[in-house]
Design an enzyme around this catalytic site. Structure first.
Site, PDB file in Angstrom:
ATOM      1  N   GLY A  65       2.144  28.265  48.153  1.00 52.31           N
ATOM      2  CA  GLY A  65       1.014  28.968  47.574  1.00 52.31           C
ATOM      3  C   GLY A  65       0.699  30.207  48.398  1.00 52.31           C
ATOM      4  O   GLY A  65       1.228  30.404  49.499  1.00 52.31           O
ATOM      5  N   ILE A  68       1.448  37.455  50.252  1.00 47.11           N
ATOM      6  CA  ILE A  68       2.399  37.918  51.261  1.00 47.11           C
ATOM      7  C   ILE A  68       1.838  37.704  52.671  1.00 47.11           C
ATOM      8  O   ILE A  68       0.639  37.810  52.912  1.00 47.11           O
ATOM      9  CB  ILE A  68       2.745  39.410  51.044  1.00 47.11           C
ATOM     10  CG1 ILE A  68       3.949  39.815  51.904  1.00 47.11           C
ATOM     11  CG2 ILE A  68       1.532  40.308  51.294  1.00 47.11           C
ATOM     12  CD1 ILE A  68       4.514  41.176  51.563  1.00 47.11           C
ATOM     13  N   TYR A  70       3.348  37.662  57.147  1.00 53.71           N
ATOM     14  CA  TYR A  70       4.406  37.991  58.100  1.00 53.71           C
ATOM     15  C   TYR A  70       4.522  36.856  59.114  1.00 53.71           C
ATOM     16  O   TYR A  70       3.511  36.284  59.540  1.00 53.71           O
ATOM     17  CB  TYR A  70       4.083  39.298  58.830  1.00 53.71           C
ATOM     18  CG  TYR A  70       4.975  39.566  60.027  1.00 53.71           C
ATOM     19  CD1 TYR A  70       6.295  39.977  59.846  1.00 53.71           C
ATOM     20  CD2 TYR A  70       4.507  39.396  61.319  1.00 53.71           C
ATOM     21  CE1 TYR A  70       7.126  40.206  60.939  1.00 53.71           C
ATOM     22  CE2 TYR A  70       5.331  39.622  62.422  1.00 53.71           C
ATOM     23  CZ  TYR A  70       6.632  40.025  62.219  1.00 53.71           C
ATOM     24  OH  TYR A  70       7.456  40.246  63.294  1.00 53.71           O
ATOM     25  N   GLY A 144       2.961  24.910  55.346  1.00 51.84           N
ATOM     26  CA  GLY A 144       1.888  24.513  56.250  1.00 51.84           C
ATOM     27  C   GLY A 144       1.042  25.660  56.743  1.00 51.84           C
ATOM     28  O   GLY A 144       0.498  26.427  55.947  1.00 51.84           O
ATOM     29  N   LEU A 145       0.943  25.804  58.068  1.00 53.31           N
ATOM     30  CA  LEU A 145       0.049  26.812  58.637  1.00 53.31           C
ATOM     31  C   LEU A 145       0.773  27.620  59.702  1.00 53.31           C
ATOM     32  O   LEU A 145       1.750  27.182  60.298  1.00 53.31           O
ATOM     33  CB  LEU A 145      -1.220  26.162  59.212  1.00 53.31           C
ATOM     34  CG  LEU A 145      -1.123  25.297  60.465  1.00 53.31           C
ATOM     35  CD1 LEU A 145      -1.234  26.140  61.743  1.00 53.31           C
ATOM     36  CD2 LEU A 145      -2.224  24.254  60.474  1.00 53.31           C
ATOM     37  N   ALA A 146       0.248  28.829  59.924  1.00 49.75           N
ATOM     38  CA  ALA A 146       0.784  29.731  60.939  1.00 49.75           C
ATOM     39  C   ALA A 146      -0.371  30.241  61.786  1.00 49.75           C
ATOM     40  O   ALA A 146      -1.317  30.831  61.260  1.00 49.75           O
ATOM     41  CB  ALA A 146       1.527  30.895  60.291  1.00 49.75           C
ATOM     42  N   CYS A 162      -2.027  38.098  52.969  1.00 45.84           N
ATOM     43  CA  CYS A 162      -2.535  37.080  52.044  1.00 45.84           C
ATOM     44  C   CYS A 162      -3.111  37.703  50.771  1.00 45.84           C
ATOM     45  O   CYS A 162      -3.910  37.076  50.064  1.00 45.84           O
ATOM     46  CB  CYS A 162      -3.574  36.195  52.728  1.00 45.84           C
ATOM     47  SG  CYS A 162      -2.946  35.405  54.233  1.00 45.84           S
TER      48      CYS A 162
END
Length: 209
Positions: A65, A68, A70, A144-146, A162
């Protein structure tokens, strides 16, 4: 918990898809911790489907989901391969748990992280420090998460992170948090396991080598 080091984005994404497709009802959940070489990724909600030519950085259309973003060295990525039905988790509850894990991590540095309504992730002083993007397939999550730790933020300037043109990004290093990636990874792992309920039900947690 798998520590994958610096891993190619496309290959890791395909490995997540394969892992999810081959899962059995009794398959253990896994959390993958890693960093990616520089790459732009565009999720399913991306408004601009054109492939940008930005600093010769690769660009990947993926199935998470979001819009964009990086990825690059110095950013800690945690991929959550979880059986949501087994945990009784919905998507909103999973997102909230991931956000809370980052917020709790920031508290250990005496830093305050915030949520923003309608824009998943964690923010500090109106700048995004952690991005979320998930995919749910047959009740199983991946992606997941960054968390931005200590990285070159310059590539974010060429995109609307985002999908928000005026959104600024930040990182732990900008607030004086100077722990190495191994330490941050261990701390984030602990918060994820706690907020996702694994510490209360350790038999469900995966300890893969």
């Amino acid at each position: 918990m798998r520590k994958l080091g610096l891993s190619d984005y496309f290959q890791t994404w395909q490995a997540m898809r394969s892992f999810t497709a081959e899962r059995e009802p009794d398959s253990r959940d896994e959390i993958w911790l890693l960093q990616h070489p520089p790459v732009y990724t565009l999720g399913l909600n991306g408004k601009n489907k054109a492939k940008p030519a930005l600093n010769n950085i690769p660009f990947v259309h993926c199935d998470r989901g979001g819009d964009i973003t990086y990825h690059g060295p110095g950013q800690l990525v945690a991929y959550l391969l979880i059986d949501l039905r087994r945990h009784g988790l919905g998507v909103k509850a999973l997102v909230a748990a991931l956000e809370q894990a980052v917020i709790d991590l920031l508290k250990t540095f005496n830093l305050t992280g915030m949520r923003r309504k309608g824009a998943p992730g964690v923010y500090m002083e109106n700048k995004k420090i952690a991005a979320l993007g998930l995919r749910i397939r047959n009740g199983f999550s991946y992606h997941g998460l960054a968390l931005n730790v200590n990285m070159d933020l310059h590539p974010f300037e060429y995109i609307a992170p985002c999908g928000y043109p005026d959104l600024e990004v930040t990182q732990l290093a900008d607030f004086g948090a100077t722990c190495d990636m191994e330490t941050i990874g261990a701390a984030l792992s602990a918060q994820l396991l706690d907020n996702l309920g694994y510490n209360a039900a350790p038999s469900k947690a995966t300890e893969s080598q």
